[in-house]
Each structure stands twice: as structure tokens, then as C-alpha cells.
Design a protein around this motif. Structure first.
Motif, PDB file in Angstrom:
ATOM      1  N   LYS A 155       0.835  -1.196   0.000  1.00 58.38           N
ATOM      2  CA  LYS A 155       0.000   0.000   0.000  1.00 58.38           C
ATOM      3  C   LYS A 155       0.873   1.250   0.000  1.00 58.38           C
ATOM      4  O   LYS A 155       1.895   1.296   0.678  1.00 58.38           O
ATOM      5  N   GLY A 156       0.441   2.240  -0.736  1.00 60.31           N
ATOM      6  CA  GLY A 156       1.126   3.526  -0.747  1.00 60.31           C
ATOM      7  C   GLY A 156       0.284   4.555  -0.022  1.00 60.31           C
ATOM      8  O   GLY A 156      -0.941   4.518  -0.079  1.00 60.31           O
ATOM      9  N   TYR A 157       0.928   5.467   0.639  1.00 60.75           N
ATOM     10  CA  TYR A 157       0.204   6.484   1.397  1.00 60.75           C
ATOM     11  C   TYR A 157       0.322   7.869   0.769  1.00 60.75           C
ATOM     12  O   TYR A 157      -0.523   8.715   0.994  1.00 60.75           O
ATOM     13  N   ILE A 158       1.371   8.078  -0.010  1.00 60.86           N
ATOM     14  CA  ILE A 158       1.567   9.365  -0.677  1.00 60.86           C
ATOM     15  C   ILE A 158       1.925   9.079  -2.132  1.00 60.86           C
ATOM     16  O   ILE A 158       2.767   8.238  -2.417  1.00 60.86           O
ATOM     17  N   ASN A 159       1.274   9.746  -3.037  1.00 60.49           N
ATOM     18  CA  ASN A 159       1.582   9.610  -4.453  1.00 60.49           C
ATOM     19  C   ASN A 159       2.517  10.725  -4.885  1.00 60.49           C
ATOM     20  O   ASN A 159       2.234  11.899  -4.628  1.00 60.49           O
ATOM     21  N   LEU A 160       3.603  10.374  -5.530  1.00 61.37           N
ATOM     22  CA  LEU A 160       4.459  11.347  -6.191  1.00 61.37           C
ATOM     23  C   LEU A 160       3.997  11.374  -7.638  1.00 61.37           C
ATOM     24  O   LEU A 160       4.089  10.370  -8.345  1.00 61.37           O
ATOM     25  N   VAL A 161       3.502  12.520  -8.066  1.00 62.23           N
ATOM     26  CA  VAL A 161       2.905  12.630  -9.394  1.00 62.23           C
ATOM     27  C   VAL A 161       3.853  13.396 -10.312  1.00 62.23           C
ATOM     28  O   VAL A 161       3.930  14.624 -10.241  1.00 62.23           O
ATOM     29  N   PRO A 162       4.600  12.681 -11.171  1.00 62.51           N
ATOM     30  CA  PRO A 162       5.484  13.366 -12.126  1.00 62.51           C
ATOM     31  C   PRO A 162       4.683  13.821 -13.344  1.00 62.51           C
ATOM     32  O   PRO A 162       4.122  13.014 -14.078  1.00 62.51           O
ATOM     33  N   MET A 163       4.600  15.105 -13.538  1.00 69.61           N
ATOM     34  CA  MET A 163       3.829  15.660 -14.648  1.00 69.61           C
ATOM     35  C   MET A 163       4.709  15.732 -15.903  1.00 69.61           C
ATOM     36  O   MET A 163       5.917  15.548 -15.841  1.00 69.61           O
ATOM     37  N   THR A 164       4.111  16.031 -17.021  1.00 69.59           N
ATOM     38  CA  THR A 164       4.823  16.082 -18.294  1.00 69.59           C
ATOM     39  C   THR A 164       5.752  17.286 -18.370  1.00 69.59           C
ATOM     40  O   THR A 164       6.876  17.178 -18.853  1.00 69.59           O
ATOM     41  N   PHE A 165       5.296  18.427 -17.900  1.00 68.22           N
ATOM     42  CA  PHE A 165       6.075  19.665 -17.993  1.00 68.22           C
ATOM     43  C   PHE A 165       6.553  20.110 -16.611  1.00 68.22           C
ATOM     44  O   PHE A 165       5.835  19.969 -15.617  1.00 68.22           O
ATOM     45  N   PHE A 166       7.772  20.660 -16.579  1.00 67.03           N
ATOM     46  CA  PHE A 166       8.329  21.194 -15.337  1.00 67.03           C
ATOM     47  C   PHE A 166       8.608  22.689 -15.448  1.00 67.03           C
ATOM     48  O   PHE A 166       8.487  23.414 -14.488  1.00 67.03           O
ATOM     49  N   GLU A 167       9.005  23.127 -16.640  1.00 66.18           N
ATOM     50  CA  GLU A 167       9.380  24.528 -16.819  1.00 66.18           C
ATOM     51  C   GLU A 167       8.140  25.411 -16.828  1.00 66.18           C
ATOM     52  O   GLU A 167       7.100  25.041 -17.374  1.00 66.18           O
ATOM     53  N   TYR A 168       8.281  26.580 -16.235  1.00 65.09           N
ATOM     54  CA  TYR A 168       7.160  27.504 -16.098  1.00 65.09           C
ATOM     55  C   TYR A 168       6.786  28.124 -17.438  1.00 65.09           C
ATOM     56  O   TYR A 168       7.621  28.664 -18.155  1.00 65.09           O
ATOM     57  N   ASP A 169       5.537  28.034 -17.775  1.00 67.66           N
ATOM     58  CA  ASP A 169       4.964  28.686 -18.944  1.00 67.66           C
ATOM     59  C   ASP A 169       3.605  29.224 -18.500  1.00 67.66           C
ATOM     60  O   ASP A 169       2.670  28.453 -18.277  1.00 67.66           O
ATOM     61  N   PRO A 170       3.481  30.542 -18.354  1.00 66.78           N
ATOM     62  CA  PRO A 170       2.230  31.107 -17.830  1.00 66.78           C
ATOM     63  C   PRO A 170       1.030  30.892 -18.744  1.00 66.78           C
ATOM     64  O   PRO A 170      -0.107  31.082 -18.328  1.00 66.78           O
ATOM     65  N   THR A 171       1.255  30.440 -19.985  1.00 65.54           N
ATOM     66  CA  THR A 171       0.141  30.201 -20.905  1.00 65.54           C
ATOM     67  C   THR A 171      -0.325  28.749 -20.892  1.00 65.54           C
ATOM     68  O   THR A 171      -1.258  28.397 -21.609  1.00 65.54           O
ATOM     69  N   ARG A 172       0.323  27.906 -20.075  1.00 63.33           N
ATOM     70  CA  ARG A 172      -0.001  26.482 -20.078  1.00 63.33           C
ATOM     71  C   ARG A 172      -0.414  26.043 -18.678  1.00 63.33           C
ATOM     72  O   ARG A 172       0.137  26.465 -17.676  1.00 63.33           O
ATOM     73  N   LEU A 173      -1.399  25.155 -18.627  1.00 67.50           N
ATOM     74  CA  LEU A 173      -1.785  24.515 -17.379  1.00 67.50           C
ATOM     75  C   LEU A 173      -1.873  23.018 -17.659  1.00 67.50           C
ATOM     76  O   LEU A 173      -2.751  22.562 -18.387  1.00 67.50           O
ATOM     77  N   ASP A 174      -0.937  22.257 -17.115  1.00 68.20           N
ATOM     78  CA  ASP A 174      -0.841  20.822 -17.387  1.00 68.20           C
ATOM     79  C   ASP A 174      -1.528  20.040 -16.278  1.00 68.20           C
ATOM     80  O   ASP A 174      -0.938  19.718 -15.259  1.00 68.20           O
ATOM     81  N   ILE A 175      -2.804  19.754 -16.487  1.00 67.92           N
ATOM     82  CA  ILE A 175      -3.548  18.897 -15.560  1.00 67.92           C
ATOM     83  C   ILE A 175      -4.067  17.737 -16.393  1.00 67.92           C
ATOM     84  O   ILE A 175      -4.832  17.929 -17.333  1.00 67.92           O
TER      85      ILE A 175
END
Length: 81
Positions: free
Chosen positions: A2-22
Motif C-alpha cells: 500500500k502507498g500512502y503518498i503519491n508522487l505525481v510526475p507531470m509532463t512539464f516542469f518549466e514555467y509557462d504562464p500560458t499552459r496549465l498541465d492537468i
């Protein structure tokens, strides 16, 4: 196992104020009501809260979400100048 905390690696890391990666990577722990730490672009947690979602700021320090510098955001040390 069982896991208690999920580490969620998203596709993008660099800041782009025009993008929202959900995407599905984030929705999986959210749909299971499991706590997660987001490894992605800054201000994603802020956007989730603005959309009405609750995050785990009562249990985790989520101040990393507003740090734009990638190296500082993912550093375990908070005393960067």
C-alpha cells in the motif's frame, strides 16, 4: 503493498504562464482521495485550488508550488537565497 503518498510526475516542469498541465496522472490520486506531491510546473496547485479542489496543504508544505526556478522548487532545502 500500500502507498500512502503519491508522487505525481507531470509532463512539464518549466514555467509557462500560458499552459496549465492537468492530466490523468493527477486525476488518478485525486479520484482515490489519496494525498499527492506534485512534480510539475509551478502554480498548478494554486490553479487546482482556484477551480475549487482541495489539496493537502494542511498536511504538507505546498510552498514549493509557487517557486518558479526548477532547481529550487525540487530541492529538499528551503534556505535558498
Amino acid at each position: 503493498m500500500k502507498g500512502y503518498i503519491n508522487l505525481v510526475p507531470m509532463t512539464f516542469f518549466e514555467y509557462d504562464p500560458t499552459r496549465l498541465d492537468i492530466n490523468e496522472k493527477l486525476y488518478k490520486p485525486m479520484s482515490m482521495l489519496q494525498p499527492f506531491v506534485l512534480l510539475g510546473e509551478p502554480f498548478t496547485l494554486v490553479a487546482l485550488r482556484e477551480m475549487g479542489y482541495k489539496t493537502f496543504d494542511k498536511w504538507f508544505d505546498e510552498s514549493y508550488d509557487v517557486i518558479i526556478d526548477d532547481e529550487k522548487r525540487f530541492s529538499p532545502y528551503r534556505d535558498w537565497e
